[in-house]
Structures are given as C-alpha cells and as structure tokens.
Design a protein around this motif. Sequence first.
Motif, mmCIF file in Angstrom:
data_model
loop_
_atom_site.group_PDB
_atom_site.id
_atom_site.type_symbol
_atom_site.label_atom_id
_atom_site.label_comp_id
_atom_site.label_asym_id
_atom_site.label_seq_id
_atom_site.Cartn_x
_atom_site.Cartn_y
_atom_site.Cartn_z
ATOM 1 N N ALA A 219 0.833 -1.204 0.000
ATOM 2 C CA ALA A 219 0.000 0.000 0.000
ATOM 3 C C ALA A 219 0.865 1.251 0.000
ATOM 4 C CB ALA A 219 -0.942 -0.008 1.201
ATOM 5 N N ALA A 220 1.960 1.208 0.763
ATOM 6 C CA ALA A 220 2.865 2.353 0.784
ATOM 7 C C ALA A 220 3.435 2.611 -0.610
ATOM 8 C CB ALA A 220 3.992 2.110 1.791
ATOM 9 N N MET A 221 3.824 1.545 -1.315
ATOM 10 C CA MET A 221 4.363 1.715 -2.660
ATOM 11 C C MET A 221 3.299 2.226 -3.626
ATOM 12 S SD MET A 221 7.521 1.047 -2.346
ATOM 13 C CE MET A 221 7.949 1.066 -4.086
ATOM 14 N N ALA A 222 2.071 1.752 -3.473
ATOM 15 C CA ALA A 222 0.984 2.234 -4.323
ATOM 16 C C ALA A 222 0.692 3.707 -4.065
ATOM 17 C CB ALA A 222 -0.271 1.388 -4.081
ATOM 18 N N TYR A 223 0.815 4.112 -2.814
ATOM 19 C CA TYR A 223 0.631 5.521 -2.453
ATOM 20 C C TYR A 223 1.719 6.375 -3.094
ATOM 21 C CZ TYR A 223 0.141 9.636 0.624
ATOM 22 O OH TYR A 223 -0.014 10.900 1.121
#
Length: 392
Positions: free
Chosen positions: A246-250
Amino acid sequence: MHKSFDTYIPTKILFGRGRINDLGREVAALGKKALMITVPWDDVQAEQFCRIQRILEDSGVEVAVHAKVRRNHPEITHINEAAALANEIGAEVILGVGGGSSIDSAKAVAVGMRHPGEPWDYRFQTNKPLDPRLIPPIVAVTTTSGTGSHATKYSVISNAAIESKSSIADPAIFPRVSIVDPELTVSLPEHQTASTAFDAFAHAFESYTNITANPLIDMLCLKAMEIIFEKLEYVMEHPGDVDARAAMAYADTLAGISIANVGTTLPHAIGQPMTGRFPNVTHGESMAVVYPEFIRFSYKSCPSKFAAVARLLDRKLHVLPDMEAAAALEGALVGFMKRVGMYFSREELGVTDDKLDAIIADALTYGDTYIAPKTPTEEEMRRMLADAKTRA
C-alpha cells in the motif's frame, strides 16, 4: 513571494485494501457496457481478472475483454483492433486493468473510438487536439506500483513498424475513476516490483527538479521518493505484506499526480525512444540505465533540490553544504540501485551502439529534454549514453 502555478487533479481515486469491490458501482454509474483492456491472462493473473469481470457483471455491467496488451509496449495495431471492438459492442466505458501498458492502452482506445484516423495520429509530435466530447469515460485499475498512469493525462503507445514509441498527452484522457487496491499488487514479481518502483521514483525526481516545478507538487514528490527509498527493499523481501504494498501504491499515486501537473525530463526523453527500439528493455530499466550519468550531468544546476534527495537516501549528508550533498547523490543513488537490482549497463540490457543516433535524434524532439535542470547538447547526450555502456 510565492510563484504562480497550476494544479489539476480531475480523477476520482479510490485507494485502499478491498477497494476493487467498489468497481462495479463506479462503472455502472458511467455506463452499462464496458470493454476491459488487459495483457494476456496468465495463470497468476487469470484469477484476479476473472474476479474483476464478475464484480462488473454482478453490478449489471456487460463486459467484453480485449487481452492483447504487450507488457511495456502498448502496440498501436492492438489499440486500433480494440477500438474497433469497442465500437462494435457499443462500449460506454473503457476499463484498463493492469500496469501502465494496459491503462495507457485503454486511454488510447478511448481516443481511437470516435476520433478521425488512429490514436497514433494524436501523439504529442503532431499537435492534433482531442475533442473531449468524443472520448467515453475511462476507468483504471492498477496492479503495479510504478507508472502512475491511473492519475495522469498521458498514454504511451508504440508503433513497432517504425520502432517508435511516443505519447498522447491531453487532459481529456485523465481516467474518470481509478481503483488503487494494494491487494492486487502482491503477486507482482520481484524485478517488476523494482522496475516499476524506479519509474515512480523517476517521475517524482524529475517533477521535483523540473524547471517548471511547482511548490505544491514538490511536497508530493519528496514524499513519494521518501517512501520508495524506505520501503522498496522491504517489499522485495516481503512481497505479501499488503501494508508495504500500500505504501508503494501511495508513492506511485503521488508520483503520477506529480507528472500530470509538472512532467518528466531528460531520462524519460532518452528512455522512451530507447524502449521503442529495444522492446525487451522495460521502461524502468531504460530510466535506470541513464540515471547516474543524468545526475552527474545535472546536479550543479539544481544543487538545493539534488541535495534534498541525497539526504533522503543518506542522513549523514545533512551536515554537508548543498553542493557537496548534491554531488554525493550519484553515489547514494547507485548504492540504492544496486540493492534493488536496478543497476546495469547498456551492454547488459542489449542496447547497442548502432541505434544510439536514432535514440538521440528522437530525444532531441521531446519537450522533456528542454525542461530538465540542465539541457544537454547532442554531443553531451551522446557522452551520457557512452558512459552508460559499461559499469564498474
């Protein structure tokens, strides 16, 4: 005194775990017939693509599928074929599911449905304007964390017949809705995770150091880079950690918004024609192969910002003056690239000398070249590519 700037973010972005379940409602509000654009379904992807199809059908949306997108190369012949299919079935919504190639293809299909000619005729070099009234709603579902296409006005397309790669760039092709569900990215292989993440880094860095940078977007760029530097190695070691995904997608989303409002610079101007002539090279790899030389060439022209990025990579650089910290960025970035498997030479990628003249000629036609912190001459660009031929 604050400088003036423009910011435009028209896409409705639904972000978070489980948000794929909102897709049916969102698409049904836009139309009852959808064409879903994807890569060919392999064993890993088939399950999630079928799930997406069921979500749409359960919401009353009739779905046709065009699954011919080439990874890293949205080929114009397939785009034209999909546009014809969209017209044949009366598609009211064009849905891109996958990485940047699928989403970019969906955007180009939406252009090709009703505009005269073909989408290739509307790439940025032609200056042919799009008519927003002729473009059906575009919806994006991301399964990678790198291209940012779900938040941009760009569609990169390839023309294999002439070994060329270019872009449509127009606000009319911003997706109407984008679903960013990190659960869809956990099956992404390690190198693809790194390659797409490096592209997201490049989006953020180039928007941040762009001569047209704006202060609002600068904040997004810095946050995107901070996340990538902190999380990418961990994600590669723990691919099933959805919170890390999720952090990478953000970070990818922030970087996509950044290029939509500011834009990429020299590495993209070189990388895009490189991948047009060497289709086996991924977009992220084409960025990485010139980045050390780009940093070395440019840092003196933008020392405060190059220093800020260097300090994200190495906290010890906070004690150095900006110019010294900026000079240290190349080494710090190369160390990071080695740790995530993104450090290689042109020779390792198979980018041969015989096509460098064509790559350089194309790069000199890109506006990206002229909004970099330092604009290279043809000979300086040639030197960068010569230096990238081998690596120590």
